[in-house]
Design a protein around this motif. Structure first.
Motif, PDB file in Angstrom:
ATOM      1  N   PRO A   1       0.821  -1.208   0.000  1.00 40.63           N
ATOM      2  CA  PRO A   1       0.000   0.000   0.000  1.00 40.63           C
ATOM      3  C   PRO A   1       0.859   1.264   0.000  1.00 40.63           C
ATOM      4  O   PRO A   1       1.795   1.392   0.799  1.00 40.63           O
ATOM      5  N   MET A   2       0.559   2.174  -0.912  1.00 38.63           N
ATOM      6  CA  MET A   2       1.297   3.427  -1.022  1.00 38.63           C
ATOM      7  C   MET A   2       0.539   4.332  -1.991  1.00 38.63           C
ATOM      8  O   MET A   2      -0.419   3.900  -2.650  1.00 38.63           O
ATOM      9  N   SER A   3       0.996   5.543  -2.124  1.00 39.14           N
ATOM     10  CA  SER A   3       0.423   6.451  -3.116  1.00 39.14           C
ATOM     11  C   SER A   3       1.202   6.324  -4.425  1.00 39.14           C
ATOM     12  O   SER A   3       2.333   5.820  -4.456  1.00 39.14           O
ATOM     13  N   VAL A   4       0.605   6.807  -5.505  1.00 42.57           N
ATOM     14  CA  VAL A   4       1.300   6.825  -6.787  1.00 42.57           C
ATOM     15  C   VAL A   4       2.536   7.715  -6.698  1.00 42.57           C
ATOM     16  O   VAL A   4       3.595   7.402  -7.258  1.00 42.57           O
ATOM     17  N   ALA A   5       2.429   8.827  -5.973  1.00 46.27           N
ATOM     18  CA  ALA A   5       3.584   9.722  -5.808  1.00 46.27           C
ATOM     19  C   ALA A   5       4.737   9.005  -5.099  1.00 46.27           C
ATOM     20  O   ALA A   5       5.905   9.184  -5.463  1.00 46.27           O
ATOM     21  N   THR A   6       4.420   8.193  -4.095  1.00 46.39           N
ATOM     22  CA  THR A   6       5.458   7.433  -3.398  1.00 46.39           C
ATOM     23  C   THR A   6       6.083   6.403  -4.328  1.00 46.39           C
ATOM     24  O   THR A   6       7.309   6.230  -4.363  1.00 46.39           O
ATOM     25  N   PHE A   7       5.236   5.716  -5.115  1.00 45.23           N
ATOM     26  CA  PHE A   7       5.761   4.749  -6.089  1.00 45.23           C
ATOM     27  C   PHE A   7       6.688   5.459  -7.065  1.00 45.23           C
ATOM     28  O   PHE A   7       7.771   4.946  -7.389  1.00 45.23           O
ATOM     29  N   HIS A   8       6.292   6.630  -7.535  1.00 46.27           N
ATOM     30  CA  HIS A   8       7.119   7.397  -8.466  1.00 46.27           C
ATOM     31  C   HIS A   8       8.494   7.682  -7.854  1.00 46.27           C
ATOM     32  O   HIS A   8       9.534   7.497  -8.502  1.00 46.27           O
ATOM     33  N   ALA A   9       8.503   8.146  -6.599  1.00 43.86           N
ATOM     34  CA  ALA A   9       9.770   8.489  -5.937  1.00 43.86           C
ATOM     35  C   ALA A   9      10.661   7.255  -5.805  1.00 43.86           C
ATOM     36  O   ALA A   9      11.882   7.320  -6.043  1.00 43.86           O
ATOM     37  N   ARG A  10      10.082   6.117  -5.451  1.00 43.00           N
ATOM     38  CA  ARG A  10      10.875   4.890  -5.293  1.00 43.00           C
ATOM     39  C   ARG A  10      11.387   4.386  -6.636  1.00 43.00           C
ATOM     40  O   ARG A  10      12.514   3.867  -6.730  1.00 43.00           O
ATOM     41  N   PHE A  11      10.584   4.553  -7.673  1.00 42.75           N
ATOM     42  CA  PHE A  11      11.020   4.131  -8.998  1.00 42.75           C
ATOM     43  C   PHE A  11      12.172   5.006  -9.507  1.00 42.75           C
ATOM     44  O   PHE A  11      13.140   4.491 -10.083  1.00 42.75           O
ATOM     45  N   VAL A  12      12.083   6.295  -9.263  1.00 40.39           N
ATOM     46  CA  VAL A  12      13.180   7.187  -9.658  1.00 40.39           C
ATOM     47  C   VAL A  12      14.463   6.805  -8.928  1.00 40.39           C
ATOM     48  O   VAL A  12      15.546   6.756  -9.527  1.00 40.39           O
TER      49      VAL A  12
ATOM     50  N   PRO B   1      -9.730   8.169 -16.982  1.00 42.48           N
ATOM     51  CA  PRO B   1     -10.484   9.398 -16.735  1.00 42.48           C
ATOM     52  C   PRO B   1      -9.812  10.251 -15.661  1.00 42.48           C
ATOM     53  O   PRO B   1      -9.240   9.733 -14.703  1.00 42.48           O
ATOM     54  N   HIS B   2      -9.853  11.558 -15.837  1.00 45.86           N
ATOM     55  CA  HIS B   2      -9.351  12.516 -14.852  1.00 45.86           C
ATOM     56  C   HIS B   2      -7.910  12.215 -14.425  1.00 45.86           C
ATOM     57  O   HIS B   2      -7.623  12.005 -13.234  1.00 45.86           O
ATOM     58  N   PRO B   3      -6.984  12.167 -15.365  1.00 44.26           N
ATOM     59  CA  PRO B   3      -5.594  11.842 -15.009  1.00 44.26           C
ATOM     60  C   PRO B   3      -4.963  12.897 -14.107  1.00 44.26           C
ATOM     61  O   PRO B   3      -5.228  14.093 -14.245  1.00 44.26           O
ATOM     62  N   ILE B   4      -4.156  12.429 -13.162  1.00 39.03           N
ATOM     63  CA  ILE B   4      -3.420  13.293 -12.236  1.00 39.03           C
ATOM     64  C   ILE B   4      -1.936  13.009 -12.435  1.00 39.03           C
ATOM     65  O   ILE B   4      -1.530  11.853 -12.581  1.00 39.03           O
ATOM     66  N   ARG B   5      -1.116  14.048 -12.429  1.00 36.87           N
ATOM     67  CA  ARG B   5       0.317  13.840 -12.569  1.00 36.87           C
ATOM     68  C   ARG B   5       0.802  12.864 -11.502  1.00 36.87           C
ATOM     69  O   ARG B   5       0.365  12.909 -10.347  1.00 36.87           O
ATOM     70  N   PHE B   6       1.699  11.978 -11.897  1.00 36.16           N
ATOM     71  CA  PHE B   6       2.182  10.948 -10.979  1.00 36.16           C
ATOM     72  C   PHE B   6       2.745  11.551  -9.687  1.00 36.16           C
ATOM     73  O   PHE B   6       2.495  11.037  -8.594  1.00 36.16           O
ATOM     74  N   THR B   7       3.468  12.635  -9.804  1.00 37.17           N
ATOM     75  CA  THR B   7       4.097  13.234  -8.624  1.00 37.17           C
ATOM     76  C   THR B   7       3.104  13.933  -7.714  1.00 37.17           C
ATOM     77  O   THR B   7       3.434  14.275  -6.582  1.00 37.17           O
ATOM     78  N   GLU B   8       1.886  14.154  -8.206  1.00 34.53           N
ATOM     79  CA  GLU B   8       0.881  14.877  -7.431  1.00 34.53           C
ATOM     80  C   GLU B   8      -0.252  13.989  -6.941  1.00 34.53           C
ATOM     81  O   GLU B   8      -1.187  14.476  -6.287  1.00 34.53           O
ATOM     82  N   ASP B   9      -0.181  12.700  -7.217  1.00 35.25           N
ATOM     83  CA  ASP B   9      -1.238  11.767  -6.814  1.00 35.25           C
ATOM     84  C   ASP B   9      -0.852  11.159  -5.466  1.00 35.25           C
ATOM     85  O   ASP B   9      -0.145  10.158  -5.387  1.00 35.25           O
ATOM     86  N   HIS B  10      -1.344  11.778  -4.397  1.00 31.38           N
ATOM     87  CA  HIS B  10      -0.959  11.376  -3.037  1.00 31.38           C
ATOM     88  C   HIS B  10      -2.019  10.518  -2.339  1.00 31.38           C
ATOM     89  O   HIS B  10      -1.911  10.270  -1.132  1.00 31.38           O
ATOM     90  N   VAL B  11      -3.022  10.070  -3.089  1.00 34.94           N
ATOM     91  CA  VAL B  11      -4.053   9.210  -2.501  1.00 34.94           C
ATOM     92  C   VAL B  11      -3.447   7.848  -2.163  1.00 34.94           C
ATOM     93  O   VAL B  11      -2.763   7.236  -2.991  1.00 34.94           O
ATOM     94  N   GLU B  12      -3.664   7.389  -0.946  1.00 31.41           N
ATOM     95  CA  GLU B  12      -3.136   6.089  -0.527  1.00 31.41           C
ATOM     96  C   GLU B  12      -3.871   4.972  -1.265  1.00 31.41           C
ATOM     97  O   GLU B  12      -5.113   4.925  -1.271  1.00 31.41           O
ATOM     98  N   ARG B  13      -3.130   4.086  -1.922  1.00 31.76           N
ATOM     99  CA  ARG B  13      -3.707   2.997  -2.703  1.00 31.76           C
ATOM    100  C   ARG B  13      -3.486   1.676  -1.981  1.00 31.76           C
ATOM    101  O   ARG B  13      -2.420   1.425  -1.432  1.00 31.76           O
ATOM    102  N   PRO B  14      -4.487   0.769  -2.020  1.00 29.72           N
ATOM    103  CA  PRO B  14      -4.301  -0.536  -1.380  1.00 29.72           C
ATOM    104  C   PRO B  14      -3.459  -1.449  -2.262  1.00 29.72           C
ATOM    105  O   PRO B  14      -3.207  -1.153  -3.436  1.00 29.72           O
ATOM    106  N   TYR B  15      -3.023  -2.546  -1.700  1.00 32.96           N
ATOM    107  CA  TYR B  15      -2.326  -3.568  -2.482  1.00 32.96           C
ATOM    108  C   TYR B  15      -2.704  -4.940  -1.934  1.00 32.96           C
ATOM    109  O   TYR B  15      -2.228  -5.369  -0.878  1.00 32.96           O
TER     110      TYR B  15
END
Length: 316
Positions: free
Chosen positions: A92-103, A123-137
């Motif tokens: 579980p993490m946000s897309v922004a966190t995934f982006h930072a770890r991938f970089v 629909p309604h795309p958000i920049r990867f670095t700005e998507d801070h919604v916590e996502r489940p896994y």
């Protein structure tokens, strides 16, 4: 029931699937940024591997970099041709966190981080670095999805062997998150109208520059609320939507403009591989016959291991 075709109800893992889709888009954009353009965007896709999905070797760093989703141990792994490797956990993490770890992973491999922008075809795309919604896994659901991909990939690859004309690899498009295989008539197609959400028309028009019959697999989403197989033709020939596909569970979806076959109908059948192959062959024949493809030239028998095709003899 064949246990190699797992139960993958979409609703319980819908949010995890959405997260995995966005993560795949981010890594897919890395491959897209570093790989020379290949017809129909084939240079940007993923491939099913023994443990998940892989980019194959991307021309970057010291010789090349491969990024993979390990969907058994639930890791993103990276390896470079100079011997370096790195990984981080899928959890579980946000897309922004995934982006930072991938970089960070790319930097540790000597690879080239890019400005990956925002997702496509959602629909309604958000920049990867700005998507801070916590996502489940949901790790168990992801593994079942991977097991389904392995089963589907095997049938798609077998289906691919019975065509002598141009045919795509079996690959996963991260934009729409579908595993697909495409056959070509050999003729150019009318200019595509474009209009795919969050996808440049130039990309869509290049992808549909030639006549195709394409089949694929979605885990859910994209206008369907459960896992399903699809098949469509571009351009859609007259009579396509009223033709009757096989098996009996297959139908034409008016909204999508495609034939659909529920994954459950395949999974619960006595012979899932044969049921899926019946759908692939049936819908292809509809497209080819109505579109006046030269089937005598384009088709052959299904490939057999260690058995070369006999040239000069019609095998289909």
């Amino acid at each position: 029931m064949n246990t190699q075709w797992p139960d993958i109800p979409f609703e319980p893992w819908r949010d995890t699937c959405s997260a995995l889709h966005l993560y795949a888009q981010l890594i897919g954009k890395y491959r897209l940024a570093r790989t020379p353009w290949v017809n129909y965007s084939w240079h940007a896709t993923f491939y099913v591997s023994a443990r998940g999905l892989t980019t194959s070797l991307v021309p970057d760093g010291s010789g090349g970099v491969e990024i993979s989703f390990d969907l058994l141990e639930h890791l993103v792994t990276g390896a470079s041709a100079d011997g370096r490797s790195a990984q981080f956990s899928l959890k579980p993490m946000s897309v922004a966190t995934f982006h930072a770890r991938f970089v960070e992973l790319l930097q540790s491999l000597g690879a080239t981080p890019e400005d990956f922008g925002q997702p496509n075809e959602v629909p309604h795309p958000i920049r990867f670095t700005e998507d801070h919604v916590e996502r489940p896994y949901d790790a168990a659901a992801v593994t079942r999805y991977f097991q389904a991909l392995v089963a589907v990939d095997r049938v798609f690859k077998r289906f691919r062997t019975s065509f002598l004309g141009k045919v795509s690899p079996v690959h996963l498009f991260w934009g729409s998150f579908d595993l697909a295989v495409t056959r070509f008539s050999g003729r150019t197609a009318p200019l595509h109208p474009g209009g795919v959400p969050a996808l440049p028309d130039s990309v869509t028009r290049e992808a549909y520059s030639h006549e195709v019959s394409s089949a694929g697999f979605w885990p859910g989403g994209n206008g369907v609320d459960s896992a399903a197989f699809y098949s469509y033709a571009y351009p859609k020939p007259d009579g396509f939507e009223t033709a009757r596909p096989s098996p009996s569970a297959a139908y034409f979806d008016e909204k999508l403009g495609e034939f659909l076959l529920p994954y459950e109908a395949v999974r619960r059948s006595s012979d899932p591989e044969a049921t899926l192959m019946e759908f692939l062959e049936s819908t292809y024949r509809i497209a080819a016959d109505l579109g006046n493809w030269d089937r005598a030239v384009l088709e052959c028998s299904v490939g057999v291991p260690r058995q070369p095709r006999r040239v000069g003899i019609r095998q289909g």
